[in-house]
Design a protein around this motif. Sequence first.
Motif, PDB file in Angstrom:
ATOM      1  N   ILE A 115       0.841  -1.194   0.000  1.00  0.00           N
ATOM      2  CA  ILE A 115       0.000   0.000   0.000  1.00  0.00           C
ATOM      3  C   ILE A 115       0.877   1.244   0.000  1.00  0.00           C
ATOM      4  O   ILE A 115       1.920   1.283   0.661  1.00  0.00           O
ATOM      5  CB  ILE A 115      -0.920   0.006   1.245  1.00  0.00           C
ATOM      6  CG1 ILE A 115      -1.864  -1.200   1.220  1.00  0.00           C
ATOM      7  CG2 ILE A 115      -1.723   1.304   1.332  1.00  0.00           C
ATOM      8  CD1 ILE A 115      -2.723  -1.313   2.459  1.00  0.00           C
ATOM      9  N   ASP A 116       0.455   2.246  -0.735  1.00  0.00           N
ATOM     10  CA  ASP A 116       1.151   3.536  -0.771  1.00  0.00           C
ATOM     11  C   ASP A 116       1.260   4.100   0.645  1.00  0.00           C
ATOM     12  O   ASP A 116       0.264   4.225   1.363  1.00  0.00           O
ATOM     13  CB  ASP A 116       0.356   4.501  -1.662  1.00  0.00           C
ATOM     14  CG  ASP A 116       1.115   5.772  -1.997  1.00  0.00           C
ATOM     15  OD1 ASP A 116       2.068   6.131  -1.282  1.00  0.00           O
ATOM     16  OD2 ASP A 116       0.728   6.435  -2.978  1.00  0.00           O
ATOM     17  N   LEU A 117       2.476   4.446   1.051  1.00  0.00           N
ATOM     18  CA  LEU A 117       2.702   4.977   2.393  1.00  0.00           C
ATOM     19  C   LEU A 117       2.138   6.383   2.570  1.00  0.00           C
ATOM     20  O   LEU A 117       2.104   6.911   3.685  1.00  0.00           O
ATOM     21  CB  LEU A 117       4.207   4.968   2.703  1.00  0.00           C
ATOM     22  CG  LEU A 117       4.637   5.217   4.140  1.00  0.00           C
ATOM     23  CD1 LEU A 117       4.084   4.161   5.088  1.00  0.00           C
ATOM     24  CD2 LEU A 117       6.162   5.284   4.244  1.00  0.00           C
ATOM     25  N   HIS A 118       1.672   6.997   1.499  1.00  0.00           N
ATOM     26  CA  HIS A 118       1.178   8.376   1.580  1.00  0.00           C
ATOM     27  C   HIS A 118       0.048   8.524   2.599  1.00  0.00           C
ATOM     28  O   HIS A 118      -0.033   9.546   3.293  1.00  0.00           O
ATOM     29  CB  HIS A 118       0.704   8.859   0.207  1.00  0.00           C
ATOM     30  CG  HIS A 118       0.141  10.245   0.226  1.00  0.00           C
ATOM     31  ND1 HIS A 118       0.850  11.339   0.675  1.00  0.00           N
ATOM     32  CD2 HIS A 118      -1.101  10.718  -0.113  1.00  0.00           C
ATOM     33  CE1 HIS A 118       0.083  12.416   0.601  1.00  0.00           C
ATOM     34  NE2 HIS A 118      -1.097  12.067   0.130  1.00  0.00           N
TER      35      HIS A 118
ATOM     36  N   LYS B 253      -7.100   8.103   0.650  1.00  0.00           N
ATOM     37  CA  LYS B 253      -5.658   8.047   0.448  1.00  0.00           C
ATOM     38  C   LYS B 253      -5.107   6.615   0.566  1.00  0.00           C
ATOM     39  O   LYS B 253      -3.923   6.388   0.298  1.00  0.00           O
ATOM     40  CB  LYS B 253      -4.933   8.964   1.437  1.00  0.00           C
ATOM     41  CG  LYS B 253      -5.238  10.444   1.213  1.00  0.00           C
ATOM     42  CD  LYS B 253      -4.429  11.333   2.125  1.00  0.00           C
ATOM     43  CE  LYS B 253      -4.763  12.806   1.911  1.00  0.00           C
ATOM     44  NZ  LYS B 253      -4.415  13.274   0.543  1.00  0.00           N
ATOM     45  N   ILE B 254      -5.937   5.673   0.971  1.00  0.00           N
ATOM     46  CA  ILE B 254      -5.506   4.272   1.047  1.00  0.00           C
ATOM     47  C   ILE B 254      -5.557   3.681  -0.358  1.00  0.00           C
ATOM     48  O   ILE B 254      -6.628   3.467  -0.916  1.00  0.00           O
ATOM     49  CB  ILE B 254      -6.402   3.471   2.002  1.00  0.00           C
ATOM     50  CG1 ILE B 254      -6.339   4.063   3.416  1.00  0.00           C
ATOM     51  CG2 ILE B 254      -5.973   2.005   2.019  1.00  0.00           C
ATOM     52  CD1 ILE B 254      -7.286   3.385   4.398  1.00  0.00           C
ATOM     53  N   GLN B 255      -4.387   3.452  -0.929  1.00  0.00           N
ATOM     54  CA  GLN B 255      -4.297   2.996  -2.317  1.00  0.00           C
ATOM     55  C   GLN B 255      -3.230   1.905  -2.452  1.00  0.00           C
ATOM     56  O   GLN B 255      -2.203   1.933  -1.778  1.00  0.00           O
ATOM     57  CB  GLN B 255      -3.915   4.163  -3.250  1.00  0.00           C
ATOM     58  CG  GLN B 255      -4.882   5.332  -3.220  1.00  0.00           C
ATOM     59  CD  GLN B 255      -6.192   5.040  -3.922  1.00  0.00           C
ATOM     60  OE1 GLN B 255      -6.261   4.124  -4.747  1.00  0.00           O
ATOM     61  NE2 GLN B 255      -7.223   5.813  -3.628  1.00  0.00           N
ATOM     62  N   TRP B 256      -3.492   0.955  -3.358  1.00  0.00           N
ATOM     63  CA  TRP B 256      -2.472  -0.029  -3.702  1.00  0.00           C
ATOM     64  C   TRP B 256      -1.261   0.660  -4.325  1.00  0.00           C
ATOM     65  O   TRP B 256      -1.397   1.677  -5.024  1.00  0.00           O
ATOM     66  CB  TRP B 256      -3.012  -1.026  -4.721  1.00  0.00           C
ATOM     67  CG  TRP B 256      -4.023  -1.995  -4.227  1.00  0.00           C
ATOM     68  CD1 TRP B 256      -5.376  -1.911  -4.378  1.00  0.00           C
ATOM     69  CD2 TRP B 256      -3.772  -3.220  -3.530  1.00  0.00           C
ATOM     70  NE1 TRP B 256      -5.985  -3.010  -3.811  1.00  0.00           N
ATOM     71  CE2 TRP B 256      -5.023  -3.834  -3.286  1.00  0.00           C
ATOM     72  CE3 TRP B 256      -2.611  -3.871  -3.084  1.00  0.00           C
ATOM     73  CZ2 TRP B 256      -5.136  -5.054  -2.627  1.00  0.00           C
ATOM     74  CZ3 TRP B 256      -2.724  -5.077  -2.429  1.00  0.00           C
ATOM     75  CH2 TRP B 256      -3.973  -5.658  -2.204  1.00  0.00           C
ATOM     76  N   ARG B 257      -0.075   0.099  -4.134  1.00  0.00           N
ATOM     77  CA  ARG B 257       1.076   0.533  -4.912  1.00  0.00           C
ATOM     78  C   ARG B 257       0.927   0.019  -6.346  1.00  0.00           C
ATOM     79  O   ARG B 257       0.257  -0.993  -6.576  1.00  0.00           O
ATOM     80  CB  ARG B 257       2.372  -0.016  -4.297  1.00  0.00           C
ATOM     81  CG  ARG B 257       2.834   0.747  -3.056  1.00  0.00           C
ATOM     82  CD  ARG B 257       4.102   0.154  -2.469  1.00  0.00           C
ATOM     83  NE  ARG B 257       5.059  -0.224  -3.517  1.00  0.00           N
ATOM     84  CZ  ARG B 257       5.846   0.630  -4.180  1.00  0.00           C
ATOM     85  NH1 ARG B 257       5.802   1.911  -3.892  1.00  0.00           N
ATOM     86  NH2 ARG B 257       6.666   0.187  -5.115  1.00  0.00           N
ATOM     87  N   PRO B 258       1.536   0.691  -7.324  1.00  0.00           N
ATOM     88  CA  PRO B 258       1.401   0.278  -8.718  1.00  0.00           C
ATOM     89  C   PRO B 258       1.807  -1.181  -8.934  1.00  0.00           C
ATOM     90  O   PRO B 258       2.848  -1.625  -8.447  1.00  0.00           O
ATOM     91  CB  PRO B 258       2.360   1.225  -9.456  1.00  0.00           C
ATOM     92  CG  PRO B 258       2.410   2.444  -8.597  1.00  0.00           C
ATOM     93  CD  PRO B 258       2.329   1.935  -7.185  1.00  0.00           C
TER      94      PRO B 258
ATOM     95  N   GLN C  74      11.934   1.092  -2.975  1.00  0.00           N
ATOM     96  CA  GLN C  74      12.658   2.360  -2.984  1.00  0.00           C
ATOM     97  C   GLN C  74      11.756   3.577  -2.790  1.00  0.00           C
ATOM     98  O   GLN C  74      12.201   4.598  -2.276  1.00  0.00           O
ATOM     99  CB  GLN C  74      13.435   2.499  -4.294  1.00  0.00           C
ATOM    100  CG  GLN C  74      14.614   1.546  -4.404  1.00  0.00           C
ATOM    101  CD  GLN C  74      15.323   1.675  -5.732  1.00  0.00           C
ATOM    102  OE1 GLN C  74      14.756   1.379  -6.780  1.00  0.00           O
ATOM    103  NE2 GLN C  74      16.565   2.113  -5.705  1.00  0.00           N
ATOM    104  N   ASN C  75      10.501   3.467  -3.217  1.00  0.00           N
ATOM    105  CA  ASN C  75       9.608   4.638  -3.176  1.00  0.00           C
ATOM    106  C   ASN C  75       8.318   4.282  -2.443  1.00  0.00           C
ATOM    107  O   ASN C  75       7.252   4.226  -3.055  1.00  0.00           O
ATOM    108  CB  ASN C  75       9.312   5.135  -4.583  1.00  0.00           C
ATOM    109  CG  ASN C  75       8.750   4.041  -5.488  1.00  0.00           C
ATOM    110  OD1 ASN C  75       8.983   2.853  -5.274  1.00  0.00           O
ATOM    111  ND2 ASN C  75       7.990   4.446  -6.490  1.00  0.00           N
ATOM    112  N   PRO C  76       8.384   4.048  -1.136  1.00  0.00           N
ATOM    113  CA  PRO C  76       7.184   3.632  -0.400  1.00  0.00           C
ATOM    114  C   PRO C  76       6.060   4.661  -0.408  1.00  0.00           C
ATOM    115  O   PRO C  76       4.894   4.294  -0.408  1.00  0.00           O
ATOM    116  CB  PRO C  76       7.708   3.388   1.022  1.00  0.00           C
ATOM    117  CG  PRO C  76       8.994   4.146   1.110  1.00  0.00           C
ATOM    118  CD  PRO C  76       9.575   4.118  -0.259  1.00  0.00           C
TER     119      PRO C  76
END
Length: 222
Positions: A22-25, A91-96, A194-196
């Motif tokens: 999950i996107d850490l954003h 804002k809860i989204q899967w990472r690509p 690398q890009n959480p």
Amino acid sequence: MPTQLPWHQIDTVLLDMDGTLIDLHFDSHLWQQLVPERYAERLELPLAEAKARIDTCYHAVSGTLDWYCVDYWSQTLGLDIRALKQEILEKIQWRPNAIPFLTELRAAGKQLVLFTNAHPASLSVKEARLGLASHLDLMVSTHELGWSKESQYCWQALAERLAFDPARTLFVDDSERILQAAADFGIGYQLAIQNPDSQQRPQQIIRFPAIHDYAELLPLSR
């Protein structure tokens, strides 16, 4: 570092959640922006002072289960953290390409286990939003084990609960410190993200193979 993995030597894939699947954003926004704003409002403090106070609290328990505990922070800061999470669910989204990656792993017969330091309350919010469980064989919060992933006791407890061969296991996480703990335990393969956080600059990974996007690993049979 190259990202080719010997999939024929891997039976189990342990996957972190926040910043990995999950996107850490979502968490970055919650803990670095929303929580300080509401804390400043509650105590009538300048935002900079509120952030400084909270950062001191964060550092005091970094790497422990309390750092990941919703109830601990609700009590410590006097804020309803569960309610704050509900305000920013979008804002809860899967990472690509996380879902295609999980789909291929399952098709290849790998045992898929979510292994997260997130509090069960946080895990349930994200499961409700994304349906994580449908893509995995098991979800384990370290709060059930009594130790965070930074501790060898946690890995020992996982080994008692889960049938897996550490030497034939891949662990994917966005923290080098936690990846090192896995390696120290004897997990055969580590992979770093690398890009959480999609809204922040990539982090520099020194000690482990690392990727930006799961597409770099697909197809598994290449």
